[in-house]
Design an enzyme around this catalytic site. Structure first.
Site, short mmCIF file in Angstrom:
data_model
loop_
_atom_site.label_atom_id
_atom_site.label_comp_id
_atom_site.label_asym_id
_atom_site.label_seq_id
_atom_site.Cartn_x
_atom_site.Cartn_y
_atom_site.Cartn_z
N ARG A 224 66.68 -20.85 -35.74
CA ARG A 224 67.97 -21.38 -35.32
C ARG A 224 68.77 -21.77 -36.57
NH1 ARG A 224 67.60 -19.27 -31.10
NH2 ARG A 224 67.45 -20.22 -29.04
N HIS A 272 73.09 -13.02 -34.27
CA HIS A 272 72.13 -13.57 -33.30
C HIS A 272 71.67 -12.49 -32.30
CE1 HIS A 272 70.78 -17.51 -31.16
NE2 HIS A 272 69.95 -16.51 -30.89
#
Ligand code: NDP
Ligand code: OXD
Length: 309
Positions: A224, A272
């Site tokens: 993340r 992502h």
């Protein structure tokens, strides 16, 4: 029985179709849902608005569309006592391992240097190291980290991993806890982060961490964005302590247009997409879990919200 789906429209439709085909008894409705909140038994969600899940008084379980549940743990109004289930499914795992193997190879085979040489029209060999001469270190030895290590094993890299609790994995030198981190970092040439975002892992990829890696190491962040201190990475790249970085996740997504990563020659970026849940294979995991709960068995892959993963 009714399941509420909250994800983007296209993926929501794929989920609804897959659920209808695999579990016709389960009705699905899309968010935003204007019907009676008491009708909703299950929720399958990605980044629901804060407080949204508290609206459903009869919710029996919350399924995260993705492996990470930080989008749920950050909701101060998450309904208490309703189990949160993370996504564990073969399509997501396979996709992540593909990405990690590619990214490791990208650094191992000096592809950032060759890209720079190409831009400068330089035709020059860079002496290649054998895989045996490098250590790939995995931060996080969960479902995704372990599978990626399995897929890297045949190439012959030295493999190491770091987790919270002790592990024993064939062919992987395992370290754990804050006491094991420095020793793990000291020998790691290509560092891969596959940790969940929790208060303990926030900012873990920082100046001190980078300084403990050998000179010339590369960093791959697929966990993340909140785990990476971006200015510290830029400093470590610009001082040539780190040779490069592959980043799939960012503190702010989409990455702002004026962010220095866009133009940095030693940063390879993706938006992502390292891996995504595949509704067609994931549906089996969700259906099996609902059937388990409905027949009085325990759910699988329930997260510990206090621990944060
Ligand atoms: P798991 O829950 O299976 O594994 C998490 C691992 O991290 C475990 O080994 C755990 O240790 C370790 N860990 C957690 N906290 C700490 C800590 N404080 N110190 C040391 N180790 C720690 O997760 P997954 O493998 O399924 O997924 C990992 C993450 O990958 C997700 O949470 C998500 O953020 C990210 N992800 C990113 C995607 C992308 O497209 N970029 C796609 C999918 C996931 P222990 O084993 O001891 O519990
Ligand atoms: C996930 C993700 O957590 O896609 O699954 O980031």
């Amino acid at each position: 029985m009714t399941l509420l789906i909250k994800t983007d429209i296209e993926r929501g439709n794929a989920w609804a179709e897959a659920l209808a085909a695999n579990y016709p008894e389960l009705e699905t409705v899309n968010w935003p849902y204007k019907g009676d909140p008491a009708k909703i038994d299950y929720a399958l969600v990605w980044q629901p608005p804060e407080g949204e899940l508290k609206r459903y008084p009869n919710l029996k379980a919350i399924f995260s569309v993705g492996a990470g549940i930080d989008h749920l743990a950050s909701d101060p109004d998450l309904p208490e006592g309703v189990p949160v289930v993370r996504m564990v499914e073969p399509g997501l795992t396979a996709g992540m391992s593909e990405y990690v193997v590619w990214a490791v190879m990208n650094h191992h085979r000096f592809m950032l240097d060759y890209a720079a040489q190409r831009r400068a029209k330089v035709w020059e060999e860079i002496p290649q190291l054998p895989a045996e001469a490098r250590q790939v270190g995995m931060l996080g030895l969960g479902v995704l980290g372990r599978d990626a290590l399995d897929k890297l094993r045949p190439f012959g890299f030295h493999l190491a991993g770091w987790s919270r609790s002790p592990k024993s994995i064939t062919g992987v030198t395992c370290f754990h806890g804050s006491g094991g981190l420095d020793e793990f970092l000291a020998e790691t040439d290509i560092l891969v982060c596959l940790l969940p975002l929790t208060p303990e892992t926030t900012d873990i990829l920082n100046r001190d961490t980078f300084a403990k890696l050998p000179a010339g190491a590369a960093v791959i962040n697929v966990g993340r964005g909140g785990q990476l201190v971006e200015d510290d990475l830029l400093e470590a790249l610009d001082s040539d302590h780190l040779s490069g970085a592959t980043l799939d996740v960012f503190r702010e997504e989409p990455l702002p247009e004026d962010h220095p990563f866009w133009e940095h020659p030693r940063v390879f970026m993706t938006p992502h997409i390292a891996s995504m849940t595949v509704p067609e294979s994931a549906v089996r995991a969700v259906v099996a879990n609902i059937q388990r709960l409905e027949s009085g068995e325990a759910l699988q892959h329930v997260v510990d919200l206090k621990r944060g993963y």
